[in-house]
Design an enzyme around this catalytic site. Structure first.
Site, short mmCIF file in Angstrom:
data_model
loop_
_atom_site.label_atom_id
_atom_site.label_comp_id
_atom_site.label_asym_id
_atom_site.label_seq_id
_atom_site.Cartn_x
_atom_site.Cartn_y
_atom_site.Cartn_z
CG HIS A 99 5.29 53.48 -4.00
ND1 HIS A 99 6.51 52.69 -3.10
CD2 HIS A 99 5.71 54.49 -4.22
CE1 HIS A 99 7.22 53.80 -2.96
NE2 HIS A 99 6.92 54.74 -3.51
CG HIS A 101 5.87 46.77 1.83
ND1 HIS A 101 5.93 46.16 0.49
CD2 HIS A 101 6.99 47.28 2.25
CE1 HIS A 101 6.97 46.33 0.12
NE2 HIS A 101 7.83 46.96 1.20
CB SER A 244 20.94 52.73 -11.19
OG SER A 244 19.98 53.40 -11.86
#
Length: 315
Positions: A99, A101, A244
């Site tokens: 993962h 950007h 959370s």
């Protein structure tokens, strides 16, 4: 952090290669899987990724964060080659969930035989920009002590739009289209109709599933049903956990109708919104053929196909 990460990688590689050289590692087909989540900023990506981190030990897969310099979503040509080679040949990290950007990268261009599975989540473009605007100034509840780039700037999003500020300009909406369009120059030309059509094409043809922030639970439910090797237990974790994993931008003020109307006059907003509506319609189409509602609850459909008239007959 990078030194720690390199140390952890070396430890894992050493564990996997104690009994033989790396090139001799063979994987079952179920384990020879890589998922890439090229996450768009401020679309609940951290919330979703933390679920993957919570499940990785239990479901026996690796999670790796792709950290690019200055969060640049476009890789150099040489880094593209390195990344494709890593993802494809790094058997010690399979099954793997990557993962980061980064914009979409077409693995087929590099001659690989087995491409990764792409997934993503997108958001209403104005809501995403407002969230990012306040995130740069006030941060969020995930790392509250971290100093943000625009910290100290108290101007609201409404004030920024009224003053014609650069941080809230329509050009800042141009992000989800290029993330799906990819590494071509035209993808990053703001307002490019070609980029929009390419992003749509990739969403349909290259992505396994694209969800929307507003319906994140349904996205997780579909992933668990379709890819249980990675997401077994994800829906229950999302529903019953202490939340959370959820991340909220601090000090966010909703824009006025006047501010929204002003942004919606922009051709850039119209294109980003067209892409968002396109993705939403596709997601709802997939969901409609995968789940049913009963007493206000969604449940996954059981297998609805079977095989018959199998010839030649066995003795």
């Amino acid at each position: 952090e990078r030194a720690i990460a390199r140390h952890e990688v070396r430890e894992i590689e050493q564990r996997h290669t104690v009994d033989g050289p790396r090139q001799d590692v063979t994987l079952d087909e179920e384990d020879d899987v890589v998922i890439i989540y090229n996450r768009v900023p401020k679309t609940a990506s951290t919330s979703f990724t933390n679920i993957a981190y919570d499940l990785c030990a239990k479901n026996k897969y690796h999670v790796l964060h792709i950290n690019t310099t200055k969060n640049n979503p476009v890789m150099s040509l040489q880094d593209q080659v390195r990344f494709v080679k890593n993802v494809t040949a790094w058997k010690e990290m399979k099954p793997g969930f990557y993962h980061g950007h980064i914009s979409y990268l077409d693995f087929a261009k590099f001659g690989v035989k087995k491409k990764p599975i792409y997934i993503n989540v997108i958001r209403d473009p104005i809501e995403r920009l407002v969230s990012y605007y306040y995130f740069l100034r006030f941060g969020d509840d995930y790392r509250p002590g971290l100093r943000r780039r625009k910290q100290g700037d108290k101007k609201t999003f409404d004030e920024c739009v009224a003053a014609g500020g650069s941080d809230c300009a329509p050009e800042k909406l141009w992000l989800q289209i290029p993330f799906f369009c990819g590494h071509s120059s035209e993808c990053w030309n703001v307002g490019s109709r070609w980029a929009l059509e390419q992003a749509k094409y990739n969403l349909i043809n290259e992505y396994f599933l694209v969800g929307v922030t507003e319906e994140l639970e349904d996205f997780i439910m579909l992933l668990e049903a379709a890819l249980p090797r990675f997401f077994r237990g994800a829906t229950e974790l999302y529903r019953t956990g202490k939340k959370s994993h959820l991340r909220k931008t601090t000090e966010k003020k909703l824009p006025t109708k006047e501010t929204i109307a002003k942004l919606q006059q922009s051709e850039i907003w119209k294109m980003e919104n067209e892409f968002y509506e396109f993705a939403l319609e596709q997601f709802q189409f997939v969901r409609a053929h995968a789940v049913r509602e009963k007493d206000g609850e969604l449940y996954i459909l059981a297998q609805n196909f079977f095989y018959e008239k199998i010839y030649p007959k066995s003795n």
